[in-house]
Design a protein around this motif. Structure first.
Motif, PDB file in Angstrom:
ATOM      1  N   CYS A  67      50.553  40.432  38.987  1.00 53.83           N
ATOM      2  CA  CYS A  67      50.636  40.382  40.451  1.00 53.83           C
ATOM      3  C   CYS A  67      50.520  38.952  40.982  1.00 53.83           C
ATOM      4  O   CYS A  67      50.720  38.705  42.165  1.00 53.83           O
ATOM      5  CB  CYS A  67      49.573  41.270  41.088  1.00 53.83           C
ATOM      6  SG  CYS A  67      47.899  40.638  40.933  1.00 53.83           S
ATOM      7  N   LYS A 124      43.135  44.579  40.189  1.00 53.29           N
ATOM      8  CA  LYS A 124      44.203  45.532  40.485  1.00 53.29           C
ATOM      9  C   LYS A 124      44.892  46.018  39.222  1.00 53.29           C
ATOM     10  O   LYS A 124      45.070  47.206  38.994  1.00 53.29           O
ATOM     11  CB  LYS A 124      45.248  44.866  41.400  1.00 53.29           C
ATOM     12  CG  LYS A 124      45.089  45.244  42.864  1.00 53.29           C
ATOM     13  CD  LYS A 124      46.354  44.935  43.662  1.00 53.29           C
ATOM     14  CE  LYS A 124      46.594  43.448  43.816  1.00 53.29           C
ATOM     15  NZ  LYS A 124      47.689  43.143  44.747  1.00 53.29           N
ATOM     16  N   CYS A 125      45.294  45.075  38.355  1.00 54.69           N
ATOM     17  CA  CYS A 125      46.149  45.413  37.218  1.00 54.69           C
ATOM     18  C   CYS A 125      45.372  45.705  35.944  1.00 54.69           C
ATOM     19  O   CYS A 125      45.926  46.239  34.992  1.00 54.69           O
ATOM     20  CB  CYS A 125      47.134  44.272  36.954  1.00 54.69           C
ATOM     21  SG  CYS A 125      47.895  43.622  38.446  1.00 54.69           S
ATOM     22  N   CYS A 168      42.102  41.036  36.138  1.00 52.57           N
ATOM     23  CA  CYS A 168      42.576  41.293  37.485  1.00 52.57           C
ATOM     24  C   CYS A 168      42.040  42.646  37.937  1.00 52.57           C
ATOM     25  O   CYS A 168      42.147  43.638  37.209  1.00 52.57           O
ATOM     26  CB  CYS A 168      44.106  41.284  37.510  1.00 52.57           C
ATOM     27  SG  CYS A 168      44.782  41.715  39.125  1.00 52.57           S
ATOM     28  N   CYS A 213      46.794  36.180  37.209  1.00 49.36           N
ATOM     29  CA  CYS A 213      47.301  37.442  36.700  1.00 49.36           C
ATOM     30  C   CYS A 213      48.807  37.329  36.508  1.00 49.36           C
ATOM     31  O   CYS A 213      49.533  36.941  37.419  1.00 49.36           O
ATOM     32  CB  CYS A 213      46.976  38.565  37.681  1.00 49.36           C
ATOM     33  SG  CYS A 213      47.677  40.146  37.209  1.00 49.36           S
TER      34      CYS A 213
HETATM   35 ZN   LIG Z   1      47.060  41.570  38.935  1.00 48.17          ZN
END
Ligand SMILES: [Zn+2]
Length: 69
Positions: free
Chosen positions: A45, A16-17, A14, A42
């Motif tokens: 999120c 973002k994460c 991911c 994910c």
């Molecule tokens: Zn994520």
């Protein structure tokens, strides 16, 4: 065919994460139909990775799911 796609993309993270996406059942809306498919997502999120083959409607799994209806 679809298995090859999933294996080739088994190490996606991911953005973002920064965690590895895990395979799970995702409800997909496609051509006005909604059905579950196994996709990488994910766990933090909830982002779902849609393979290009699926986005362009060429994933065998999608065609089979639509035909089952
Ligand atoms: Zn994520």
């Amino acid at each position: 065919m679809s298995n090859q796609i999933l294996q080739a993309e088994a190490n996606i993270e991911c953005d973002k994460c920064k965690v590895k996406l895990t395979l799970g059942s995702v409800k997909l809306d496609y051509l006005g139909s909604s059905f579950p498919v196994e996709l990488y997502k994910c766990s933090q999120c909830g982002l779902v990775y849609v393979p290009e083959a699926l986005a362009t409607g060429k994933m065998k799994q999608v065609e089979e799911a639509l035909e089952d209806k």
